[in-house]
Scaffold this active site. Structure first.
Site, PDB file in Angstrom:
ATOM      1  N   GLY B  54      10.383  -2.513  -4.001  1.00  0.00           N
ATOM      2  CA  GLY B  54      10.544  -3.094  -4.586  1.00  0.00           C
ATOM      3  C   GLY B  54      10.300  -3.008  -6.068  1.00  0.00           C
ATOM      4  O   GLY B  54       9.091  -1.563  -6.593  1.00  0.00           O
ATOM      5  N   SER B  55      10.547  -3.425  -7.705  1.00  0.00           N
ATOM      6  CA  SER B  55       9.388  -3.469  -8.278  1.00  0.00           C
ATOM      7  C   SER B  55       8.313  -3.723  -8.844  1.00  0.00           C
ATOM      8  O   SER B  55       7.730  -4.437  -8.172  1.00  0.00           O
ATOM      9  CB  SER B  55      10.840  -3.499  -9.918  1.00  0.00           C
ATOM     10  OG  SER B  55      12.221  -3.173  -9.593  1.00  0.00           O
ATOM     11  N   GLY B  56       7.864  -3.619  -9.860  1.00  0.00           N
ATOM     12  CA  GLY B  56       6.799  -4.108 -10.484  1.00  0.00           C
ATOM     13  C   GLY B  56       4.930  -2.770 -10.124  1.00  0.00           C
ATOM     14  O   GLY B  56       3.935  -3.237 -10.557  1.00  0.00           O
ATOM     15  N   HIS B  57       5.618  -2.218  -9.950  1.00  0.00           N
ATOM     16  CA  HIS B  57       4.746  -0.553  -9.976  1.00  0.00           C
ATOM     17  C   HIS B  57       4.875   0.204 -10.599  1.00  0.00           C
ATOM     18  O   HIS B  57       4.364   1.057 -10.590  1.00  0.00           O
ATOM     19  CB  HIS B  57       4.707  -0.283  -8.419  1.00  0.00           C
ATOM     20  CG  HIS B  57       4.733  -1.344  -7.075  1.00  0.00           C
ATOM     21  ND1 HIS B  57       3.872  -2.221  -6.757  1.00  0.00           N
ATOM     22  CD2 HIS B  57       5.741  -1.349  -6.205  1.00  0.00           C
ATOM     23  CE1 HIS B  57       3.466  -3.153  -5.869  1.00  0.00           C
ATOM     24  NE2 HIS B  57       5.189  -2.659  -5.154  1.00  0.00           N
ATOM     25  N   ASP B 110      11.211  -2.169   3.923  1.00  0.00           N
ATOM     26  CA  ASP B 110      12.053  -0.790   3.464  1.00  0.00           C
ATOM     27  C   ASP B 110      12.829  -0.254   4.354  1.00  0.00           C
ATOM     28  O   ASP B 110      13.582   0.032   4.315  1.00  0.00           O
ATOM     29  CB  ASP B 110      11.018  -0.161   1.946  1.00  0.00           C
ATOM     30  CG  ASP B 110      10.626  -0.691   1.169  1.00  0.00           C
ATOM     31  OD1 ASP B 110      10.673  -1.447   0.340  1.00  0.00           O
ATOM     32  OD2 ASP B 110       9.580  -0.190   0.797  1.00  0.00           O
ATOM     33  N   HIS B 219       0.437  -4.821  -2.876  1.00  0.00           N
ATOM     34  CA  HIS B 219       0.721  -6.483  -3.441  1.00  0.00           C
ATOM     35  C   HIS B 219       0.354  -7.589  -3.312  1.00  0.00           C
ATOM     36  O   HIS B 219       0.360  -9.127  -2.962  1.00  0.00           O
ATOM     37  CB  HIS B 219       2.541  -6.707  -2.391  1.00  0.00           C
ATOM     38  CG  HIS B 219       3.389  -5.592  -2.423  1.00  0.00           C
ATOM     39  ND1 HIS B 219       2.603  -4.440  -1.835  1.00  0.00           N
ATOM     40  CD2 HIS B 219       4.376  -4.727  -3.698  1.00  0.00           C
ATOM     41  CE1 HIS B 219       4.152  -3.384  -2.049  1.00  0.00           C
ATOM     42  NE2 HIS B 219       4.410  -3.844  -2.444  1.00  0.00           N
TER      43      HIS B 219
END
Lengths: 332, 332
Positions: B54-57, B110, B219
Site C-alpha cells: 500500500g501507499s502512505g509509507h 499483499d 497501519h
C-alpha cells in the site's frame, strides 16, 4: 507534550549525544559540547565554513557538516541562537589556515553572536568573511531584503559554498559565490500545525483545525495571511507567485528547486506539491535541475512545507552538482 | 483534514507523478501506472527483486527501487495492497532473465495478490522465489512467527537482497540470504498520534493526548499496551526488551540498528532514542554497525518511532555495506 524525550532541558545535549554516536564522522567540542565539527578536524589549506543557529531544525544546521559542505556548527537551544563562545569555538574548529566563512541564517541573535565572535578572532589574525542567508520572501519586501530571514534556501547556499571551498577557492571567492547563491534564491513556507518547544512545553503558535498560515517562518513567525487550507495545486501556485517574480525567469533558464517538509508533512504530499511546481516551470520553459524533495530544514514536528527556487548560472549549477556527503544528504 | 492534496482519490497517482518527475531514474508502467521500476529497465542476467504494498509509507516501498536495491514495485492505494495485475507487471519489469524474487511485507492482501501473480507467471516459465518479511515482534508470538507483520526491517532486508543480486548471486542464493536477513531481524514500534487516510478522511486510529500505544503496527494495528507516554530512555529500554531476547546477542556480536520515525516524530527525538539504544548495546559488548536514524518506513504524518535490530554475520554485514542508491538513501 507528545514528544519522545527525557528531561526537556537535556533535549539538545541528548540529541547531540545520539547524533555523534550514530555518525562518528562528527564530533562535539567546546565547553558544553555545543560545537559540532568534522571528526578529522579542519582541512588544512581549505577555506573553513562555519554555521550555527538554534536547535529543532534538523537536518539544519549541524546536519550539513560533512565532505563538500560545512566544517563546523555552533549549536543553540531549541529556537535560540548559539552562544558567542561557541561561535568562536566553531570558527577555530573550521580554520584550516585559509580563512573562515561564517554562513548562517539572517536572525538577530545569531548575527550578534557571530559578529562579536568575528571581532574577537580577527584580533587574533583569523581571516573572516560573513554571508547571511535571507531567502524568505514573506519576511520583508524586496526593498528591505537585508531584513529577510534565512530558511530552507540555506541548504542550497551551503552546498554551493561547500563545493567552492572543497575545490580550493579563496575566502573571497567562496564568500562571493555564497552571496551570489543567496541573491539567486527565494523561498516561502506554509504552516499547518505547530511544534512543541521542549524547554517550555508550549506550542510554537496556535492555528485552527482547518487553517493554513501562508508565509509563516520556521519558528512560527507571522506570515502573510491565515485562512482555510487550499488545495495543493492552488497552494503551489500561490507559493510560486511569491517566489518567482524576483527571479525574472525566462524560457531556457535553469533552476534548483527544493520542496521541503517542515516536519510532519509526509513525503507523499511534498511530491504532490512538486508535481505542480515542476509542471508550472515546465510550461514556462524553465528546466529544474536536481530537485530536492524531502525534509531538509524543519521545525521538529510542525506540519507544513516550503518551496525554494534558485536561478542557476553555469557556476552555481556545477557547484550544486559536485559530490558531497553528510549524515542527511549525499550528492553523487 | 490537514493534508496538502488536491482530490483525495488522486493522492497516490499525483504522488507518483511528482515522484517520477523529481526522480527520472524511476518510471511508471502498467495499466494505470501503478508499477514503479528503474527507468533503464530490468538488468539483464541479474536476479530481479520486486516488492509491493500500500501507499502512505514513503520511502517504503517504492522508494527503494534503485541501484543495489529493488528493481520494481507494485503500488496500492493508501494502506491497501497492490492489484494482482500490477504485481504481475512489476515482476515482468524486474525480470532480467535470471529469475525474480518477490520480497514484501507479510500482510494477507499483499500475499494473496503476489501468490496469484507468481502462479500466473510461473506458467509462462518465469523462475520465481518469494520471501515475506515478518520482523514485527508485537504482532504475534515467536511460535507463530509466520503470522508476524513486516515493518521497517523490510529496509534492511531489501538492502541485503539487493546487494546480493547486484553481486551476481543466483535466485536461490538471493532468496536464501533474504530469508537469513529476515530471520536475523526484529522490530517494534510505538505510536503517539494517528495519520489521516486521504481517501476516507479518517484518522487511522484514535488515542488520548498523553498516551502512547506500545507495539502498534504501521497501519494502526493494535499493539501490546496503551498508557501514558514514558520517557525516551524507558521507552527505548522496553523496545529493546521486546526485540533483543529472540536475537540471543552475546558480547562481541555485531548488529545493524534502525531507529525509524513513523512520520511526524522529528529526527531530534530519534537521536535521543538512539543514544539509549546504542548505550545499552555497548554495555552488553555489542557493536552497532552503520546505524540508520531517520524516516525509512512511515505512516504518513503519524507520530511515533520504531526500532529494528538485525544480528549480523560477515555475509550480512558485507551486503549491508555494499554501495547502493535510490531516491531516499545512498550507501557509499
Amino acid at each position: 507534550m507528545k514528544k519522545i524525550l527525557n528531561d526537556p532541558n537535556a533535549y539538545v545535549d541528548e540529541m547531540l549525544d545520539g547524533l555523534c554516536m550514530a555518525h562518528p564522522e562528527l564530533q562535539r567540542r567546546g565547553d558544553g559540547g555545543r560545537v559540532v565539527c568534522r571528526a578529522g578536524g579542519a582541512v588544512s589549506g581549505k577555506v573553513g565554513i562555519v554555521t550555527g543557529g538554534g536547535s529543532g531544525h534538523l537536518p539544519v544546521f549541524l546536519g550539513y557538516v560533512g565532505e563538500g559542505l560545512l566544517d563546523s556548527c555552533a549549536v543553540g537551544n531549541v529556537f535560540a541562537g548559539p552562544r558567542m563562545d561557541d561561535c568562536m569555538e566553531a570558527m577555530r574548529a573550521a580554520d584550516g589556515g585559509a580563512g573562515v566563512l561564517q554562513l548562517y541564517g539572517n536572525y538577530g541573535g545569531d548575527r550578534m553572536n557571530f559578529e562579536m565572535a568575528a571581532e574577537m578572532l580577527a584580533l587574533d589574525g583569523m581571516d573572516i568573511a560573513s554571508v547571511r542567508v535571507s531567502d524568505d520572501v514573506a519576511s520583508a519586501p524586496m526593498a528591505q531584503r537585508e531584513k529577510r530571514r534565512g530558511v530552507a534556501g540555506l541548504v542550497l547556499v551551503y552546498k554551493v559554498a561547500g563545493a567552492s571551498a572543497a575545490a580550493g577557492a579563496t575566502l573571497a571567492q567562496v564568500a562571493a559565490v555564497a552571496r551570489k547563491a543567496n541573491d539567486a534564491c527565494r523561498s516561502i513556507g506554509v504552516a499547518l500545525s505547530p511544534c512543541v518547544v521542549p524547554e517550555s512545553g508550549q506550542a510554537s503558535f496556535s492555528i485552527d483545525a482547518g487553517d493554513v498560515e501562508f508565509g509563516m517562518g520556521i519558528h512560527g513567525e507571522p506570515g502573510i495571511w491565515r485562512g482555510p487550507l487550499k488545495k495543493a495545486d492552488a497552494l503551489a501556485d500561490e507559493m510560486l507567485a511569491h517566489v518567482l517574480p524576483e527571479l525574472f525567469l525566462a524560457s531556457g533558464d535553469r533552476v534548483a528547486v527544493l520542496v521541503n517538509s517542515l516536519g510532519a508533512t509526509p513525503a507523499e504530499e511534498l511530491y504532490i506539491l512538486y508535481r505542480r511546481v515542476a509542471s508550472v516551470l515546465a510550461e514556462r520553459g524553465v528546466t529544474v535541475v536536481r530537485p530536492l524533495v524531502g525534509r531538509y530544514a524543519t521545525s521538529m514536528e510542525m506540519a507544513g512545507a516550503s518551496l525554494s527556487v534558485m536561478k542557476l548560472d553555469a557556476e552555481l549549477e556545477t557547484l550544486l552538482a559536485a559530490p558531497a556527503h553528510c549524515p542527511f544528504w549525499s550528492v553523487r
